[in-house]
Design an enzyme around this catalytic site. Structure first.
Site, PDB file in Angstrom:
ATOM      1  N   SER A 293       0.833  -1.198   0.000  1.00  0.00           N
ATOM      2  CA  SER A 293       0.000   0.000   0.000  1.00  0.00           C
ATOM      3  C   SER A 293       0.874   1.257   0.000  1.00  0.00           C
ATOM      4  O   SER A 293       1.687   1.451  -0.907  1.00  0.00           O
ATOM      5  CB  SER A 293      -0.959  -0.041   1.192  1.00  0.00           C
ATOM      6  OG  SER A 293      -1.962   0.936   1.085  1.00  0.00           O
TER       7      SER A 293
ATOM      8  N   ASP B 253      -9.833  -5.019  -4.565  1.00  0.00           N
ATOM      9  CA  ASP B 253      -9.289  -4.012  -3.653  1.00  0.00           C
ATOM     10  C   ASP B 253     -10.197  -2.786  -3.662  1.00  0.00           C
ATOM     11  O   ASP B 253     -10.338  -2.112  -4.687  1.00  0.00           O
ATOM     12  CB  ASP B 253      -7.875  -3.635  -4.094  1.00  0.00           C
ATOM     13  CG  ASP B 253      -7.114  -2.842  -3.047  1.00  0.00           C
ATOM     14  OD1 ASP B 253      -7.743  -2.083  -2.292  1.00  0.00           O
ATOM     15  OD2 ASP B 253      -5.875  -2.974  -2.985  1.00  0.00           O
TER      16      ASP B 253
ATOM     17  N   HIS C 134      -7.635  -5.589  -0.257  1.00  0.00           N
ATOM     18  CA  HIS C 134      -6.445  -4.783   0.006  1.00  0.00           C
ATOM     19  C   HIS C 134      -5.532  -5.417   1.056  1.00  0.00           C
ATOM     20  O   HIS C 134      -4.316  -5.422   0.889  1.00  0.00           O
ATOM     21  CB  HIS C 134      -6.879  -3.388   0.474  1.00  0.00           C
ATOM     22  CG  HIS C 134      -5.758  -2.394   0.531  1.00  0.00           C
ATOM     23  ND1 HIS C 134      -5.146  -1.905  -0.599  1.00  0.00           N
ATOM     24  CD2 HIS C 134      -5.139  -1.791   1.587  1.00  0.00           C
ATOM     25  CE1 HIS C 134      -4.198  -1.048  -0.258  1.00  0.00           C
ATOM     26  NE2 HIS C 134      -4.171  -0.953   1.064  1.00  0.00           N
TER      27      HIS C 134
END
Length: 303
Positions: free
Chosen positions: A158, A230, A259
């Site tokens: 991320s 996601d 995610h």
């Protein structure tokens, strides 16, 4: 007429002042809570675990501002590579045991660390600081633990993807893995808050956290991993990073993954994906070639 002109000038000055007051680069305190969600450790609950038969070790090192940073180091004596893990914006080292376990099972050692203000690390996070924290973590691994650059793999998750690509511009490595990353901070920020489109990228953050811009330039072998479901960083961001990147590169499309659930939902499959890529990395460094860049689609399953 003169009064009207004065009013227009005052209005322009007021709008400019408002624009500057709301500028992310100039009013960072306003935007910090939107970008960073530090997760502290519960007192007495930060001891490193044993994962996949590998004992974790508490490690501490200092960043460029003099803050003491904390991490866990999992040394696997049989590992060829050591992964330097830069996590996302709402975690700490203790929240990523699933991914660390998969990396260890795939045959690597792992250093996962906390940015300033996260976990047991001192300080307050900012874009500039978390990027510099990654350099401090790398230097600890390279200089204190004597892991050569050709054995270090940068793994970003991320927000940590942008941290890792920044680090790749500052230090050499054997390879880069970007999991669930955004194309750029500017793109993801304006998708969530359209009004931020009023500010050019250089007024959002410095460094700009632009993965696409970095992977367009020469880089070590790159693996991009993204879940199709996601809902935090849309799948299109992973596609954009991969499509922009120069060779050598590979893309893994994880059907049905979100995610934060990749390692937890498909540990066995993800281990094999990583193991195969590490093997192709060996071939690349031995012969200058890596596995073909054809994307792989896989559905998650437990195991």
């Amino acid at each position: 007429m003169k009064m009207a002109h004065t009013a227009i000038v005052l209005l322009a000055i007021g709008l400019l002042a408002l624009y500057l007051v709301l500028c992310p680069r100039l009013n960072y305190a306003l935007y910090r809570p939107l970008l960073f969600h530090p997760m502290p450790f519960i007192a007495g609950n930060s001891s490193p675990p044993q994962l996949v038969g590998v004992d974790g070790e508490d490690v501490f090192f200092t960043n460029n501002r003099g803050n003491k940073l904390h991490g866990w180091y999992f040394y696997n004596p049989d590992a060829k590579y050591t992964v330097l893990f830069s996590h996302g914006n709402g975690a700490n080292v203790g929240a990523r045991e699933d991914t660390v376990s998969v990396l260890l099972a795939a045959g690597t050692s792992v250093l996962i660390y906390d940015y300033a203000g996260y976990g047991n690390s001192e300080g307050v996070p900012s874009v500039e600081r978390v990027c510099h924290d990654s350099v401090s973590a790398y230097d600890y691994l390279n200089k204190t633990r004597n892991v050569p650059a050709k054995k270090i793999i940068l793994y970003g998750e991320s927000l940590g993807c942008a941290v890792s690509t920044y680090l790749s511009t500052q230090r050499p490595s054997a390879g880069i893995i970007l999991q669930s990353g955004f194309a750029s901070l500017n793109r993801i920020a304006t998708e969530i808050f359209p009004a931020l489109a009023l500010y050019p990228g250089q007024l959002l953050a410095d460094p700009p956290l632009d993965n696409v811009a970095i992977v367009k330039r020469p880089h070590p072998p790159l693996l991009v991993v993204h879940g199709t479901d996601d809902d935090i960083v849309p799948f299109a961001h992973g596609q954009a990073v991969y499509e922009a990147a120069v060779e050598p590169k590979k893309f893994i499309e994880l059907q049905g993954c979100g995610h934060n659930d990749i390692s937890a939902s498909m540990p066995g499959q993800y281990k094999h994906i990583l193991s195969d890529w590490f093997t192709s990395l060996d071939r690349y460094h031995d012969h200058g070639r890596i596995a073909d860049n054809t994307g792989i689609r896989t559905a998650p399953h437990h195991g």
